[in-house]
Design an enzyme around this catalytic site. Structure first.
Site, mmCIF file in Angstrom:
data_model
loop_
_atom_site.group_PDB
_atom_site.id
_atom_site.type_symbol
_atom_site.label_atom_id
_atom_site.label_comp_id
_atom_site.label_asym_id
_atom_site.label_seq_id
_atom_site.Cartn_x
_atom_site.Cartn_y
_atom_site.Cartn_z
ATOM 1 N N GLU A 143 1.352 12.589 14.235
ATOM 2 C CA GLU A 143 0.252 12.461 13.288
ATOM 3 C C GLU A 143 -0.995 11.861 13.923
ATOM 4 O OE1 GLU A 143 2.385 11.412 9.601
ATOM 5 O OE2 GLU A 143 0.508 10.421 9.104
ATOM 6 N N ARG A 156 8.751 9.434 7.647
ATOM 7 C CA ARG A 156 7.947 9.403 8.873
ATOM 8 C C ARG A 156 8.253 10.669 9.668
ATOM 9 N NH1 ARG A 156 5.285 6.285 6.601
ATOM 10 N NH2 ARG A 156 4.666 4.181 7.185
ATOM 11 N N HIS A 181 -0.157 13.265 4.581
ATOM 12 C CA HIS A 181 0.395 11.914 4.392
ATOM 13 C C HIS A 181 -0.202 11.233 3.145
ATOM 14 C CE1 HIS A 181 2.337 8.363 6.757
ATOM 15 N NE2 HIS A 181 2.546 8.245 5.454
HETATM 16 C C1 DGY Z 1 3.893 3.832 3.584
HETATM 17 O O1 DGY Z 1 3.540 2.974 2.781
HETATM 18 O O2 DGY Z 1 4.642 3.584 4.530
HETATM 19 C C2 DGY Z 1 3.413 5.232 3.360
HETATM 20 O O3 DGY Z 1 3.713 6.076 4.380
HETATM 21 C C3 DGY Z 1 1.937 5.263 3.028
HETATM 22 O O4 DGY Z 1 1.762 4.710 1.799
#
Ligand code: DGY
Length: 323
Positions: free
Chosen positions: A271, A242, A289
């Site tokens: 984001e 993240r 992402h």
């Molecule tokens: C998640 O699943 O948390 C990813 O960031 C997206 O697939």
């Protein structure tokens, strides 16, 4: 005739999941917009839902849960990460929250490794150079990169994805693997032949650092200028977790001043906004992402989210409860 349960899906997801929901006999309503819903749109869209299939771009808190109504039983996130959920609000309302763990582990690990190679070997920069018709023939000093083998990879967060990256990089490319996690996993250390170190030791010793921790108050801004200054000037940072784990403004400073060598990012602090200077720097690889974005994995994620909804609406317990 009994009333059909209503399932709302906040944006179109792979058909595999939608089919499961339809076959289960639910009324399935998919957002008509191919974009993130605004807050007022989301509030309106969830009204009357028995289940919400949400995305990581939907902030789900008490206001949204209440907007759905008292019949709401579950929100299934189409992601393994769930920092978009305000968990306490779910608990007080006794609404199930689920995610999609496991099915995306290997795809994200492969993607992380792809990013590591892309930044070390300057693949994106060199591709751009060719497309701009600048290639004039072989040159001894053109796009000199960094070898990957025999280097030290520091894994921050030895969960499912971190462990998979460690295994593949050790077995496939002969890297020495060190890791830091709030929880030491001696069993996995032994199994993978990797070493536990303190966070500061990891920062100092790693040639590559790959982030695999969830976004929590304790991991927010885990990487600031202070941490970058502890890293080797030749080190690369890879983030497929993240964005807000990194202070993006500080990262720009570290990259500009060559405090670290480069960064490959799939995720961003604000984001979908990206700190503009990041876009101008050649020592970055920037993706939108997509670390879990294989056709196979996204279908499995859709199925998993759907199966959680089906289990709960049929009166059972969710398969992948978050709490
Ligand atoms: C998640 O699943 O948390 C990813 O960031 C997206 O697939």
């Amino acid at each position: 005739m009994a009333k059909k349960f209503k399932v709302v899906v906040t944006r179109r997801i792979p058909e595999a999941g939608l089919q499961l929901l339809k076959k289960a006999g639910f009324e399935v309503k998919i957002s008509p917009y191919n974009r993130i819903l605004t807050r007022p749109e989301l509030k309106k869209f969830v009204k009357g839902a028995d289940a919400i299939l949400s995305l990581l771009t939907d902030k789900i808190d008490g206001e949204i849960l209440d907007a759905a109504g008292p019949q709401l039983k579950i929100v299934a996130n189409y992601a393994v990460g769930y920092d978009n959920f305000k968990i306490d609000d779910f608990k007080t309302r006794k609404i199930y929250a689920t995610n999609t763990p496991g099915v995306l582990t290997e795809t994200v690990a492969e993607h992380t490794i792809g990013l590591l190679f892309a930044i070390a070997q300057r693949i994106v920069e060199a591709d751009e150079f060719v497309r701009q018709k600048k290639f004039r023939g072989w040159e001894p000093m053109l796009f000199l990169g960094t070898d990957v083998r025999n280097k030290t990879l520091g894994i921050v967060g030895l969960g499912r994805i971190g462990g998979e990256v460690a295994k593949r990089m050790r077995d496939g490319f002969g890297l020495k693997i060190i890791y830091f996690d709030v929880k030491r996993n001696k069993e996995l250390e032994k199994e993978l032949g990797i070493k536990y170190v303190s966070f500061s030791q990891l920062l100092k010793e790693s040639d590559f650092i790959s982030i695999h921790v969830p976004l929590l108050p304790t991991t927010h801004h885990m990487f600031t200028l202070k941490e970058f200054k502890m890293m080797k000037p030749t080190a690369f940072l890879i983030n497929t977790s993240r964005g807000a784990i990194i202070n993006e403004r500080d990262l720009v400073t570290a990259l500009k001043k060559k405090i670290i060598a480069g960064a490959a990012l799939d995720v961003y602090e604000f984001e979908p906004k990206i700190t503009p200077d990041l876009l101008k720097l050649p020592n970055t690889v920037l993706l939108p992402h997509i670390a879990s974005a294989s056709i196979e994995t996204r279908s499995k994620m859709a199925e998993m989210a759907a199966k959680n909804i089906i289990a709960v609406l049929r009166g059972g317990k969710p398969i992948n409860p978050i709490f």
